[in-house]
Design a protein around this motif. Structure first.
Motif, mmCIF file in Angstrom:
data_model
loop_
_atom_site.group_PDB
_atom_site.id
_atom_site.type_symbol
_atom_site.label_atom_id
_atom_site.label_comp_id
_atom_site.label_asym_id
_atom_site.label_seq_id
_atom_site.Cartn_x
_atom_site.Cartn_y
_atom_site.Cartn_z
ATOM 1 N N HIS A 122 0.856 -1.191 0.000
ATOM 2 C CA HIS A 122 0.000 0.000 0.000
ATOM 3 C C HIS A 122 0.887 1.234 0.000
ATOM 4 N N TYR A 123 0.321 2.335 -0.453
ATOM 5 C CA TYR A 123 0.966 3.638 -0.366
ATOM 6 C C TYR A 123 0.146 4.513 0.567
ATOM 7 N N SER A 124 0.763 4.924 1.657
ATOM 8 C CA SER A 124 0.147 5.901 2.547
ATOM 9 C C SER A 124 0.722 7.253 2.177
ATOM 10 N N VAL A 125 -0.130 8.135 1.650
ATOM 11 C CA VAL A 125 0.333 9.387 1.040
ATOM 12 C C VAL A 125 -0.296 10.577 1.747
ATOM 13 N N LEU A 126 0.534 11.560 2.100
ATOM 14 C CA LEU A 126 0.067 12.827 2.648
ATOM 15 C C LEU A 126 0.381 13.919 1.641
ATOM 16 N N ASP A 127 -0.643 14.644 1.215
ATOM 17 C CA ASP A 127 -0.475 15.774 0.297
ATOM 18 C C ASP A 127 -0.697 17.056 1.094
ATOM 19 N N VAL A 128 0.378 17.791 1.359
ATOM 20 C CA VAL A 128 0.337 18.992 2.195
ATOM 21 C C VAL A 128 0.058 20.206 1.312
ATOM 22 N N GLY A 129 -1.053 20.909 1.600
ATOM 23 C CA GLY A 129 -1.466 21.995 0.718
ATOM 24 C C GLY A 129 -1.954 21.419 -0.590
ATOM 25 N N CYS A 130 -2.846 20.440 -0.505
ATOM 26 C CA CYS A 130 -3.216 19.621 -1.665
ATOM 27 C C CYS A 130 -3.991 20.365 -2.733
ATOM 28 N N GLY A 131 -4.622 21.507 -2.386
ATOM 29 C CA GLY A 131 -5.399 22.237 -3.377
ATOM 30 C C GLY A 131 -6.480 21.355 -3.965
ATOM 31 N N ASP A 132 -6.511 21.280 -5.304
ATOM 32 C CA ASP A 132 -7.546 20.503 -5.990
ATOM 33 C C ASP A 132 -7.173 19.030 -6.156
#
Length: 379
Positions: free
Chosen positions: A92-102
């Motif tokens: 699995h990929y655990s992904v955090l997008d900081v300031g993800c916008g759209d």
């Protein structure tokens, strides 16, 4: 490089421009006029550091969303080609997008990897302060998850600087900052407390991926961060750099150089329609990026030299600049020395990787390609 067709169709559907192309553009004359004007205002606001993505969300979505998706896909593919061990050995990929916008970063990463690792699960978390942008991200992620049960996403409206409280000290395989770092941190240098929280939120072998606009100020800030990271015991820079020596472009005498990419792609037809009258150079994705991995194990980079300029063709010769551990190297080939062994040099572009054997070192930072030099384009 092309934008996935499913994404293009959904963008047009969400903005009320279904089927927009050169044959159908007359149906949307008024809306196209508004979108073009909003794109002009977005650009003007960007250059005075006045973010207005939420105010002109349709224009931003039509232009910036696909380009940010493609930039992320490019960087993910570079990681896969050169450092596949950090991407392909997971369930699995655990992904955090900081300031993800759209959500362009998360979706670009998903599209780059979904067919490479068919059984992997994508657990995505996005944080942004704008409800309007998060609503757009939610729509796009729900659209993609309907066709793929492996994709699971959660979004939170929070200040991106509050990354620790938002993530509840959870560890991530990948942390993304795609065109968001400039808005999160306006200082000339990146604060160590904020960056430290990001590093601390990575698992062992986890990747920090930063993509920024190809502006001198923002890119040089990223270059200084890169040099700081080379002294870090737990974080190692793996891209775009191929060595861990000082940044070759930070100390070029008399010049403020900045390391950025210019990647050719095929813009969708609707974007070429919108670009009429704007005359932007939409065929190139221009950006800077940095990829670092959290690991205590020393890594061996791809053998070769990264090209950090365009190929400059002059009377009687061609030349380019390389990034090396000793500094920025000027590599020159006289036209009379072109042969089968070095013909790859003629295909060189910014961002290429060259393997070079038997170059004549006229000076420490000035090399010549002789008729005995081998030049191999490996990327």
């Amino acid at each position: 490089m092309r934008l996935p067709q499913q994404i293009e169709s959904e963008i047009l559907s969400r903005t009320g421009l279904e089927g927009l192309n050169f044959r159908t553009q007359s149906r949307y004359t008024r809306k196209l006029k508004r979108v073009r004007e909003e794109m002009r205002r977005l650009t003007a606001d960007f250059f005075v550091n006045n973010p207005s993505e939420a105010k002109y969300s349709d224009a931003y979505f039509l232009y910036n969303f696909p380009t940010n998706v493609m930039k992320t896909m490019f960087v993910a593919e570079e990681i896969r080609k050169h450092w596949s061990q950090f991407l392909l050995n997971r369930n699995h990929y655990s992904v955090l997008d900081v300031g993800c916008g759209d959500g362009a970063g998360m979706i670009g990463l998903y599209h780059a990897l979904k067919d490479r690792v068919p059984d992997v699960e994508f657990r995505l978390m996005g944080i942004d302060s704008s409800k309007i942008m998060l609503d757009r991200a939610r729509q796009m992620l729900q659209f993609r998850s309907r066709g793929d049960p492996r994709l699971k996403a959660r979004l939170f409206q929070r200040n991106a600087r509050e990354v620790c409280s938002a993530t509840s000290r959870k560890k991530y395989d990948i942390i993304l900052l795609v065109n968001s770092l400039a808005e999160i941190v306006e200082d000339d240098t990146l604060p160590s407390d904020f960056m430290g929280r990001l590093y601390g939120s990575l698992v062992e072998g986890g990747l920090l991926v930063i993509i920024e606009p190809a502006l001198k100020k923002l890119t040089r800030r990223l270059m200084y961060l890169r040099d700081d990271l080379t002294r870090h015991k737990r974080i190692q820079v793996i891209l775009p750099c191929l060595h861990d020596g000082p940044c070759a472009l930070l100390n070029v005498k008399g010049r403020d150089e900045w390391c950025h990419q210019s990647v050719a792609w095929s813009p969708p037809e609707y974007l070429r329609v919108i670009n009429q009258g704007l005359n932007r150079e939409i065929g190139l994705l221009k950006f800077s990026y940095l990829v670092a991995v959290r690991t205590k194990v020393p890594l061996s980079a791809t053998a070769g030299y990264r090209v950090v300029s365009n190929l400059l063709r002059e009377k009687g010769r061609s030349r380019c600049y390389l990034c090396s551990p000793r500094g920025r190297v000027e590599l020159v080939r006289l036209n009379k020395n072109e042969n089968q062994c070095n013909r790859d040099f003629g295909e060189t572009a910014r961002g290429s990787i060259l393997r070079i054997e038997n170059a004549a070192s006229v000076k420490p930072l000035y090399w010549q390609i002789s008729d005995r030099t081998t030049v191999e384009l490996i990327d």
